[in-house]
Design a protein around this motif. Structure first.
Motif, PDB file in Angstrom:
ATOM      1  N   SER A  34       0.813  -1.212   0.000  1.00 13.70           N
ATOM      2  CA  SER A  34       0.000   0.000   0.000  1.00 13.70           C
ATOM      3  C   SER A  34       0.851   1.269   0.000  1.00 13.70           C
ATOM      4  CB  SER A  34      -0.936   0.002   1.211  1.00 13.70           C
ATOM      5  OG  SER A  34      -0.218   0.166   2.432  1.00 13.70           O
ATOM      6  N   PHE A  35       2.145   1.160   0.341  1.00 10.25           N
ATOM      7  CA  PHE A  35       3.037   2.318   0.331  1.00 10.25           C
ATOM      8  C   PHE A  35       3.871   2.391  -0.946  1.00 10.25           C
ATOM      9  CE2 PHE A  35       2.285   1.510   4.848  1.00 10.25           C
ATOM     10  CZ  PHE A  35       1.927   2.777   5.281  1.00 10.25           C
ATOM     11  N   TRP A  36       3.711   1.431  -1.833  1.00 11.42           N
ATOM     12  CA  TRP A  36       4.473   1.424  -3.076  1.00 11.42           C
ATOM     13  C   TRP A  36       3.907   2.433  -4.061  1.00 11.42           C
ATOM     14  CZ3 TRP A  36       6.018  -4.266  -4.678  1.00 11.42           C
ATOM     15  CH2 TRP A  36       6.810  -4.818  -3.653  1.00 11.42           C
ATOM     16  N   GLY A  37       4.678   2.678  -5.100  1.00  3.31           N
ATOM     17  CA  GLY A  37       4.239   3.581  -6.155  1.00  3.31           C
ATOM     18  C   GLY A  37       3.840   2.811  -7.398  1.00  3.31           C
ATOM     19  N   ALA A  38       3.181   3.484  -8.300  1.00  6.11           N
ATOM     20  CA  ALA A  38       2.721   2.838  -9.523  1.00  6.11           C
ATOM     21  C   ALA A  38       2.707   3.838 -10.665  1.00  6.11           C
ATOM     22  CB  ALA A  38       1.314   2.247  -9.331  1.00  6.11           C
ATOM     23  N   THR A  39       3.056   3.337 -11.850  1.00 11.11           N
ATOM     24  CA  THR A  39       2.918   4.113 -13.074  1.00 11.11           C
ATOM     25  C   THR A  39       1.825   3.458 -13.915  1.00 11.11           C
ATOM     26  OG1 THR A  39       4.560   2.802 -14.296  1.00 11.11           O
ATOM     27  CG2 THR A  39       5.375   4.668 -13.000  1.00 11.11           C
ATOM     28  N   GLU A  40       1.662   3.928 -15.122  1.00  9.69           N
ATOM     29  CA  GLU A  40       0.629   3.364 -15.978  1.00  9.69           C
ATOM     30  C   GLU A  40       0.923   1.925 -16.358  1.00  9.69           C
ATOM     31  OE1 GLU A  40      -1.669   4.448 -20.184  1.00  9.69           O
ATOM     32  OE2 GLU A  40      -0.080   5.739 -19.387  1.00  9.69           O
ATOM     33  N   PHE A  41       2.203   1.548 -16.327  1.00  6.46           N
ATOM     34  CA  PHE A  41       2.582   0.222 -16.810  1.00  6.46           C
ATOM     35  C   PHE A  41       3.275  -0.645 -15.769  1.00  6.46           C
ATOM     36  CE2 PHE A  41       2.839   3.240 -20.367  1.00  6.46           C
ATOM     37  CZ  PHE A  41       1.863   2.713 -21.204  1.00  6.46           C
ATOM     38  N   SER A  42       3.592  -0.099 -14.611  1.00  4.96           N
ATOM     39  CA  SER A  42       4.347  -0.897 -13.650  1.00  4.96           C
ATOM     40  C   SER A  42       4.135  -0.362 -12.236  1.00  4.96           C
ATOM     41  CB  SER A  42       5.847  -0.869 -13.990  1.00  4.96           C
ATOM     42  OG  SER A  42       6.348   0.456 -13.865  1.00  4.96           O
ATOM     43  N   ILE A  43       4.588  -1.168 -11.273  1.00  8.40           N
ATOM     44  CA  ILE A  43       4.623  -0.740  -9.884  1.00  8.40           C
ATOM     45  C   ILE A  43       6.060  -0.861  -9.406  1.00  8.40           C
ATOM     46  CG2 ILE A  43       2.246  -1.453  -9.455  1.00  8.40           C
ATOM     47  CD1 ILE A  43       3.290  -3.911  -8.034  1.00  8.40           C
ATOM     48  N   TYR A  44       6.420  -0.063  -8.402  1.00 10.22           N
ATOM     49  CA  TYR A  44       7.800  -0.083  -7.933  1.00 10.22           C
ATOM     50  C   TYR A  44       7.819   0.071  -6.415  1.00 10.22           C
ATOM     51  CZ  TYR A  44       6.907   4.952  -8.099  1.00 10.22           C
ATOM     52  OH  TYR A  44       6.361   6.202  -7.940  1.00 10.22           O
ATOM     53  N   PRO A  45       8.748  -0.617  -5.737  1.00 13.31           N
ATOM     54  CA  PRO A  45       8.843  -0.519  -4.272  1.00 13.31           C
ATOM     55  C   PRO A  45       9.211   0.893  -3.848  1.00 13.31           C
ATOM     56  CG  PRO A  45      10.039  -2.428  -5.109  1.00 13.31           C
ATOM     57  CD  PRO A  45       9.694  -1.590  -6.289  1.00 13.31           C
ATOM     58  N   ALA A  46       8.536   1.374  -2.825  1.00 15.15           N
ATOM     59  CA  ALA A  46       8.814   2.706  -2.304  1.00 15.15           C
ATOM     60  C   ALA A  46       8.173   2.816  -0.927  1.00 15.15           C
ATOM     61  CB  ALA A  46       8.277   3.780  -3.247  1.00 15.15           C
ATOM     62  N   PHE A  47       8.410   3.930  -0.294  1.00 15.39           N
ATOM     63  CA  PHE A  47       7.719   4.216   0.968  1.00 15.39           C
ATOM     64  C   PHE A  47       7.171   5.628   0.858  1.00 15.39           C
ATOM     65  CE2 PHE A  47       7.350   5.639   5.393  1.00 15.39           C
ATOM     66  CZ  PHE A  47       6.582   4.609   5.907  1.00 15.39           C
ATOM     67  N   GLN A  48       5.937   5.711   0.415  1.00 12.79           N
ATOM     68  CA  GLN A  48       5.303   7.002   0.209  1.00 12.79           C
ATOM     69  C   GLN A  48       3.828   6.915   0.604  1.00 12.79           C
ATOM     70  OE1 GLN A  48       6.178   7.407  -3.956  1.00 12.79           O
ATOM     71  NE2 GLN A  48       4.336   6.293  -4.593  1.00 12.79           N
ATOM     72  N   PHE A  49       3.243   8.066   0.843  1.00 15.42           N
ATOM     73  CA  PHE A  49       1.859   8.123   1.307  1.00 15.42           C
ATOM     74  C   PHE A  49       0.920   8.633   0.218  1.00 15.42           C
ATOM     75  CE2 PHE A  49       4.490   8.328   5.085  1.00 15.42           C
ATOM     76  CZ  PHE A  49       3.843   7.463   5.964  1.00 15.42           C
ATOM     77  N   ASP A  50       1.360   8.554  -1.033  1.00 17.03           N
ATOM     78  CA  ASP A  50       0.549   9.077  -2.131  1.00 17.03           C
ATOM     79  C   ASP A  50      -0.789   8.356  -2.238  1.00 17.03           C
ATOM     80  OD1 ASP A  50       2.730  10.609  -2.530  1.00 17.03           O
ATOM     81  OD2 ASP A  50       3.287   9.785  -4.486  1.00 17.03           O
TER      82      ASP A  50
END
Length: 283
Positions: A34-50
């Motif tokens: 739930s803290f990961w990020g996502a683009t139109e074509f992929s998801i990537y590990p991250a720590f964000q509250f977006d």
């Protein structure tokens, strides 16, 4: 004593492993994603509250949560009224145990088919040219077909009530049949009216069953998504539908964040319910 403790831990180990692998681990993974990020074509590990920022900052999402609470509250109230009435009739007005069992099994007949079939069966009944509209026009109640019977909030709540009323009937009935009839007889001998017996004896002693049924109904309605999709004609949405749409668009971090918020919300609602009664006595 030490060996007995070790034996108890050893006996509990298989269940602990199963719960850890199939309950706790997936929940932890959802929370992390739930803290990961996502683009139109992929998801990537991250720590964000977006993802959480979008959830709490979007008027559309807040409206969807409002719809979810509306469906849950209306379904809970309707299933409680129907479930309590049915359970009361079976427990106190049906004296023959065989007849009581037969009528109880009769209530389970709808569960012999899938939820989808039971849900779709309302479409020809509530449709513009369905039996309900034909009956209303035949009795002169309305001159034109009623549009809000199908593909509306009314049809969604009606389907929910149809699907989940039995989850309210069973625990309430199970609690009512355990009530000592001598308490009711003693109240009558002391001049208590039927309403007084209901409010001072039956309802308080039935609270554990009411709470168990309420937990089932609330959890099922808040997590449901297919009923809203079919019965609203895709004109309305709830949180489950929001999660389903995010998964369909491969927006897994957003779906995970919504799932976490939904889980926390359900747990808070259930915790509030458990403050009113100790259901461990019932279990």
């Amino acid at each position: 004593m030490h060996s007995a403790t070790l034996r108890n831990w050893f006996l509990a180990l298989p269940l602990t492993v199963v719960l850890a692998l199939f309950l706790l681990l997936p929940m932890v993974m959802i929370f992390v994603v739930s803290f990961w990020g996502a683009t139109e074509f992929s998801i990537y590990p991250a720590f964000q509250f977006d993802n959480y920022g979008y959830l709490f900052g979007s008027s559309v999402v807040l409206r969807v949560f409002g719809n979810t609470f509306l469906y849950t509250a209306a379904t809970w109230a309707a299933t409680l009224a129907i479930g309590f009435t049915v359970a009361y009739f079976l427990a106190f007005h049906v004296r023959n145990a065989t007849v009581q069992t037969g009528l109880f099994l009769l209530c389970t007949i709808p569960f012999w088919t899938s939820n989808i079939i039971r849900m779709i069966s309302w479409v020809p009944f509530l449709g513009r040219n369905g039996l309900a509209n034909q009956a209303l026009m035949g009795m002169g109640i309305t001159e034109q077909p009623v549009e809000w019977l199908l593909f509306s909030d009314f049809s969604v709540i009606l389907a929910f009530v149809h699907l989940y009323t039995l989850f309210m009937v069973v625990p309430i009935f199970n609690t009512m049949v355990r009530i000592d009839r001598s308490l009711i007889e003693a109240a009558r001998d002391n001049g208590a009216s039927g309403l007084q017996i209901l409010t001072n004896i039956i309802i308080p002693l039935t609270k554990p069953g009411i709470m168990i049924g309420s937990i089932f109904v609330v959890a099922l309605v808040m997590g449901d998504f297919i009923t809203v999709r079919f019965m609203s004609g895709s004109q309305s949405a709830n949180v489950g539908r929001l999660i389903s749409n995010d998964i369909g668009l491969l927006q897994y971090p957003s779906a995970a964040a919504t799932s976490v918020v939904l889980l926390v919300t359900v747990l808070i609602v259930i915790s509030v319910m458990l403050r009113f009664v100790d259901i461990r006595k019932e279990l």
